[in-house]
Enzyme design. Sequence first.
Site, PDB file in Angstrom:
ATOM      1  CG  ASP B 205      -1.587   1.348   1.640  1.00  0.00           C
ATOM      2  OD1 ASP B 205      -1.822   2.039   0.607  1.00  0.00           O
ATOM      3  OD2 ASP B 205      -2.242   1.101   2.520  1.00  0.00           O
ATOM      4  CG  HIS B 377      -4.013   4.139   3.699  1.00  0.00           C
ATOM      5  ND1 HIS B 377      -4.026   3.296   2.989  1.00  0.00           N
ATOM      6  CD2 HIS B 377      -5.092   5.103   3.575  1.00  0.00           C
ATOM      7  CE1 HIS B 377      -5.474   3.455   2.447  1.00  0.00           C
ATOM      8  NE2 HIS B 377      -6.065   4.332   2.833  1.00  0.00           N
TER       9      HIS B 377
END
Lengths: 561, 561
Positions: B205, B377
């Site tokens: 990610d 994130h």
Amino acid sequence: MSHPHPELSDPPVVPKGGLRIVALGGLGEIGRNMTVFEYGKRLLVVDCGVLFPETEQPGVDLILPDFEYIRERLDDIEAVILTHGHEDHIGAVPYLLRERRDIPLVGSRLTLALLEAKLAEHRIKPVTNVVAEGERCVLGPFDCEFLAVNHSIPDALAVAIRTPAGLVLHTGDFKMDQLPLDGRLTDLPGFARLGGEGIDLLMSDSTNAEVPGFVTSERNIGPVVDEVFRTAEERLIVACFASHIHRVQQVLDAAVANGRKVCFVGRSMVRNMGVARELGYLNVPDDIMVEQKELDDIPGDRLVLVCTGSQGEPMSALSRMANRDHSIRITDRDTVMLASSLIPGNENAVNRVINGLTRWGARVVHKGNALVHVSGHASAGELLYVLNVTKPGNFMPIHGEWRHLRAHAKLAALTGVPEDGVVIAEDGVVVDLVDGRAAIVGAVPAGYVYVDGLSVGEVTETSLKDRRILGEEGFVSIVVGIDSTSGKVVAGPEVHARGAGITNEDFDDVIARIEGVLRDAAGDGVNDLHQLSQLIRRTVGKWVSDNYRRRPMIVPVVVEV
Amino acid sequence: MSHPHPELSDPPVVPKGGLRIVALGGLGEIGRNMTVFEYGKRLLVVDCGVLFPETEQPGVDLILPDFEYIRERLDDIEAVILTHGHEDHIGAVPYLLRERRDIPLVGSRLTLALLEAKLAEHRIKPVTNVVAEGERCVLGPFDCEFLAVNHSIPDALAVAIRTPAGLVLHTGDFKMDQLPLDGRLTDLPGFARLGGEGIDLLMSDSTNAEVPGFVTSERNIGPVVDEVFRTAEERLIVACFASHIHRVQQVLDAAVANGRKVCFVGRSMVRNMGVARELGYLNVPDDIMVEQKELDDIPGDRLVLVCTGSQGEPMSALSRMANRDHSIRITDRDTVMLASSLIPGNENAVNRVINGLTRWGARVVHKGNALVHVSGHASAGELLYVLNVTKPGNFMPIHGEWRHLRAHAKLAALTGVPEDGVVIAEDGVVVDLVDGRAAIVGAVPAGYVYVDGLSVGEVTETSLKDRRILGEEGFVSIVVGIDSTSGKVVAGPEVHARGAGITNEDFDDVIARIEGVLRDAAGDGVNDLHQLSQLIRRTVGKWVSDNYRRRPMIVPVVVEV
């Protein structure tokens, strides 16, 4: 503290000995700053700027203040004072001068020089009156004193306006860099002196009222810029505002230190830097400048380009480079520096430019990853200094959206401005200063006036509403020719759709329905063109809604043959 | 390191023993994540999400990955693995299942429960296979192991995919909160174990790869939320994502501590929290919930509303409150907390909501002025941990725009991933993993598929280009009826304009010009309808350009009678 008044009525006549203040822009928005002061039937205007359109104003070039409030009284205007040379403070002057050419423009040397260069493009030669900090200038009943303020453009001024109604201090845009590159500090001692005299109303820049603390000094950018110069593998491209003369100066200094030649790219950059250089605000070392046509002869690592486009403007050189739609082809040896703010509303456009440049491998330095920009507007910490030294009797936060105005009002209350002396007004709200008390007394029209292409004010809210519908949903147009005597369909129905996501093959079904509806109408003796249009509109609208769950604009055209 | 390849050709057949990886979304953009793995002619899909449209996609509801690449091979799909329950990972599943109903869906309990609730609205009952961290699951030639990851929604998974071509670790979305509220850590030991086994390809990610350092723990929001509860004068309104179960839990906990009742507002909030409560992911204390219809009976200072609309969605309850277009009328005693991120692209909309609420006097708490949100994130610091423990032979940054992919690639290089093992691919770029080496071998179509109303894929780039023109400039339509035998004008020209900022009175001039052009054409014997249309288009286009400096869409319609 005042609250929004959506239903304010026309203001009363100005009370005898009172000063009236009406902002036609800049309150409830960031941009198109313009304030009208009235005393003894005479008017003084401070600033006359534009607002740049957002997505809710599609296709619009510029947004102006509505001059309606002063249109019948143009001859009462003593002067327009321009606090500094940014577009949101001077950009609407050409449009105001179209209505009366000889309104005197008052401002600093650089401000008026930038404005005159702009007016020349509109073929207007204005009446000007250059002033400097420390000077006083009597404009009718308005006795104006100018004070130096530090901002992201040189030569910015605050103005103290004295009338028999009292003393108003209007800061213009400012911050309080304590080590400014040009040594020209915001005149805090002057503010304090006026505070001692007694300021009846302070009007102060609210843009950064929500930001705690203090703005970093512009000079702290220098070492970062220098570091980017030293580490740039080959070509260096710097994008910044065409008015940020101090920022460009820092780039020129770094270019000298690092042995690079400089090329200005773009009309406004070339024009403004020419003006600044001529007046001595920009120091350009000998032999450092090169022309765009010479670029091919200079190795990339000996070169820096200075251009606009830092806000992601789609037609700018920088955007075109990001899209490989420019003669300068970005490679993974290029470095691009966006040495500017990111104006709210431009996030997507700037992100697209950064991604485009990054895609080709360029290193992109921007305010998100390096100290290559500091704001031009005082943060809360600095605003408190101003409130504390001016000790105003009344306070109006200016230059800001609601969130900024309220935050600034809160700061004023914290410093001891009496609660009922804090006036939060929107554009068009009329504030009277009478007997040392400022109060809201009514409202006048202050809507958006749109410039689109050559026209001013012809594109209206209705046009924009149509554009928004068309832009989201497209249209379906249906043309039918009707025999004027029999009422029978003699041509069409012909259906065209654009942007609706409906293909021509799909129309057979709806054409049959329209024919059916028109047959029934003829049978019922309906032959009024408007009624037939409405029938078609409803039939097609329902068909699209049922089959596509969409709402394009339906445009029926029934012509008599 | 790989560079953009705008002219990649069709890929060769998959080499024997090789693993093919094609992202149909999520590379070069944030959203519509979908990756197709192929081994031995069998396919495995990881995630199937939607992308939310921006201003360049006017009127579009959703953007899907293009399924064209797998459309002829739907029966080869072993399963779709869903890493977690966010829309950008599960939102396109209903559209994929329309093409083949019985594709097995594999995911955690919460992920599949949220997806099933969504599919029920599409009247689809899927084939599901619930898995949990620590479990393995053989899907044809793909031997999949699931690992816990921490994210802004509970029960998220990473997946390790073993085939004879090697071991791939796909992280899904994750961060590494070291003190997560539910105690469920990202399985760094598991990542390390896989690293020891030998990871041939890491796909990780990239969303926050540009952000230095570490994400603050979700639990640090708790005291701030509590402080807002304690200082809220009367009503408290909290807006957050309908999937952020931990954030809502913190609000519920604060409500209990501060003696306030809770009301969920909005369909997706009610639905998701119902699912989360039923499965035990949300702990709802007894008697704390109230229904919207009971609100009038509860004093404002005993109440907290939890709603969506934190991204400024125009139709959301929060936007309508900001516009005074909702039964809940905001006053200066209300407190509103936006406990969410600000997704790029939504800045203007959120700013409008904050200004609207502020205008009515509400106190607005948001991530810009208080720690009421942390990202879901991993930042660069955390990404380095993952790279260092997994020691991948090859690395593909996923989930990000170009700027994020490149930043993540740089981090990989810094941790020692060999330069030619770092593969930056865009959507549709084909990557083969053969003999432990990942390389780009071609590209397949991976364009945007638009959902607008009921239709999927019918709104095309052409429709959007038309919408952009119509939305910026409006249109001018000209209808002329021509006698089919004589070629004479028997009806019109009739001119209609919408959104063009041209009023009907202005048309007399251009109508005369059109009539002139048609007369000349008739004189020259021109009677082809298309040619006549072109003549009209040019005449009107030039007239508008000369007189208005604008470029509306010109729509001539010549009908034969």
